[in-house]
Every structure is written in C-alpha cells, then in structure tokens.
Write a protein that holds these residues in place. Structure first.
Motif, short mmCIF file in Angstrom:
data_model
loop_
_atom_site.label_atom_id
_atom_site.label_comp_id
_atom_site.label_asym_id
_atom_site.label_seq_id
_atom_site.Cartn_x
_atom_site.Cartn_y
_atom_site.Cartn_z
N MET A 1 0.85 -1.18 0.00
CA MET A 1 0.00 0.00 0.00
C MET A 1 0.89 1.25 0.00
SD MET A 1 -2.57 1.59 2.87
CE MET A 1 -3.74 0.30 3.01
N PRO A 2 0.61 2.22 -0.85
CA PRO A 2 1.43 3.44 -0.89
C PRO A 2 1.37 4.21 0.43
CG PRO A 2 0.00 3.31 -2.82
CD PRO A 2 -0.43 2.24 -1.87
N GLN A 3 2.49 4.78 0.79
CA GLN A 3 2.61 5.56 2.02
C GLN A 3 2.11 6.98 1.80
OE1 GLN A 3 4.76 4.29 5.07
NE2 GLN A 3 3.53 2.71 4.11
N GLY B 1 4.97 7.39 -6.68
CA GLY B 1 3.99 6.44 -6.17
C GLY B 1 3.52 6.67 -4.74
N PHE B 2 3.98 7.73 -4.11
CA PHE B 2 3.51 8.05 -2.76
C PHE B 2 2.22 8.86 -2.85
CE2 PHE B 2 8.05 7.34 -2.33
CZ PHE B 2 8.09 6.50 -1.23
N ILE B 3 1.48 8.90 -1.76
CA ILE B 3 0.24 9.66 -1.69
C ILE B 3 0.49 10.91 -0.86
CG2 ILE B 3 -2.14 9.66 -0.83
CD1 ILE B 3 -2.07 6.57 -1.22
N SER B 4 0.04 12.05 -1.35
CA SER B 4 0.19 13.29 -0.58
C SER B 4 -0.86 13.33 0.52
CB SER B 4 0.03 14.51 -1.48
OG SER B 4 0.06 15.69 -0.69
N ASP C 1 1.83 8.71 7.12
CA ASP C 1 2.80 7.68 7.51
C ASP C 1 4.18 8.30 7.70
OD1 ASP C 1 1.04 5.33 7.15
OD2 ASP C 1 1.05 6.00 5.05
N ILE C 2 4.47 9.29 6.85
CA ILE C 2 5.78 9.97 6.82
C ILE C 2 5.52 11.46 6.80
CG2 ILE C 2 7.89 10.32 5.46
CD1 ILE C 2 7.34 7.51 4.24
N ALA C 3 6.39 12.22 7.45
CA ALA C 3 6.29 13.68 7.40
C ALA C 3 7.66 14.26 7.08
CB ALA C 3 5.80 14.23 8.73
N VAL D 1 12.76 9.29 1.55
CA VAL D 1 11.37 8.91 1.78
C VAL D 1 11.20 7.40 1.61
CG1 VAL D 1 9.00 9.19 0.98
CG2 VAL D 1 10.48 11.18 1.23
N ARG D 2 11.86 6.83 0.62
CA ARG D 2 11.79 5.37 0.45
C ARG D 2 12.37 4.67 1.68
NH1 ARG D 2 13.56 6.67 -5.15
NH2 ARG D 2 11.68 6.52 -6.42
N TRP D 3 13.50 5.17 2.17
CA TRP D 3 14.11 4.60 3.36
C TRP D 3 13.16 4.73 4.56
CZ3 TRP D 3 15.51 6.48 8.13
CH2 TRP D 3 16.31 5.65 8.90
N ALA D 4 12.57 5.91 4.72
CA ALA D 4 11.65 6.14 5.85
C ALA D 4 10.42 5.25 5.74
CB ALA D 4 11.24 7.61 5.90
N SER D 5 9.99 4.96 4.52
CA SER D 5 8.80 4.12 4.35
C SER D 5 9.06 2.70 4.81
CB SER D 5 8.29 4.16 2.91
OG SER D 5 9.14 3.43 2.06
#
Length: 134
Positions: free
Chosen positions: A1-3, A26-29, A49-51, A111-115
């Motif tokens: 699922m996209p973050q 591919g991330f969601i805002s 999920d991420i900020a 962001v990929r690492w944080a996800s």
C-alpha cells in the motif's frame, strides 16, 4: 500500500515540487502545511505515515515541535532544512535530517528509506546526505 506523506514547508513552490516528485514516485500526498495549526488539521483529515518537516515555518521556528508531535502520533519524521545544525542533537520521535537544497533523487531516497524504517537495523545503509538521529 502506498505511504501517505505530509509536507510541512512554508515555501509553497518548494512544497509543490516535493509533492509532485513524491506522487510521481507512487507516494500519496497527505497535504501541505506551513504552520502547526495547519499540520493539526491535515493530521485530522488524513493521518500521514511519513512527514517531511522544515524547521522555519510561517509561524516561526516551530518545525522541531511539529516533528516531535507527529512522531508521537506514529509518523516517521524527516527534517528537510537548510539549518540541520539546529536539530543536530536530534528530536524525540524523529528519524533524522537531510539538508536543503535536497535534489529530487536524494529526497526520494530518504522517503523510500523512511517508508521501510521499521524494518531497518542499525547496520542498514542510510541514504546519501541523510543524517540519522541516534
């Protein structure tokens, strides 16, 4: 699922560029916010999920407080700032910092690492230019 990624940045053109790059990858805002109150409203609407959080915002030097609040709510927080020395000692509940200007590839790497941060160990490879908090 996209973050879902929340962008906390008061320079709107920078925020829009970040948002476009993230969505293209591919991330969601989860939205763009430039003050603590805007962040709180965005979190109520769409928990991120991420900020990605700048330090100097429209309401002053509030980014470190916002980052700590978001981290307590379970968001993986990365500071994106031209002043990384201001958070060099770390911020509770935050992952780390990347210095501005951050090119698109560096930003996406972080962001990929944080996800995937929950799967990382102390020996995992950090993205270039990223300074992880202890």
């Amino acid at each position: 699922m996209p973050q879902k990624v929340l962008i906390v940045e008061d320079e709107y053109l920078i925020a829009l560029d970040m948002e476009a790059a993230l969505e293209d990858a591919g991330f969601i805002s989860a939205g763009i916010a430039s003050t603590r109150e805007e962040v709180r409203a965005k979190v109520r609407q769409n928990r991120p999920d991420i900020a990605l959080v700048d330090l100097h915002l429209a309401d002053g030097l509030t980014g470190h407080l916002i980052g700590e609040e978001l981290g307590k709510l379970g968001a993986r927080v990365v500071f994106v700032t031209a002043n990384p020395s201001l958070v060099a000692q770390g911020v509770p509940h935050a992952l780390g910092v990347i210095e501005k200007p951050a090119d698109e590839d560096s930003l996406l790497d972080v962001v990929r690492w944080a996800s995937e941060a929950s799967m990382h160990t102390q020996t995992s490879q950090l993205p270039p230019r990223f300074q992880r908090f202890a």
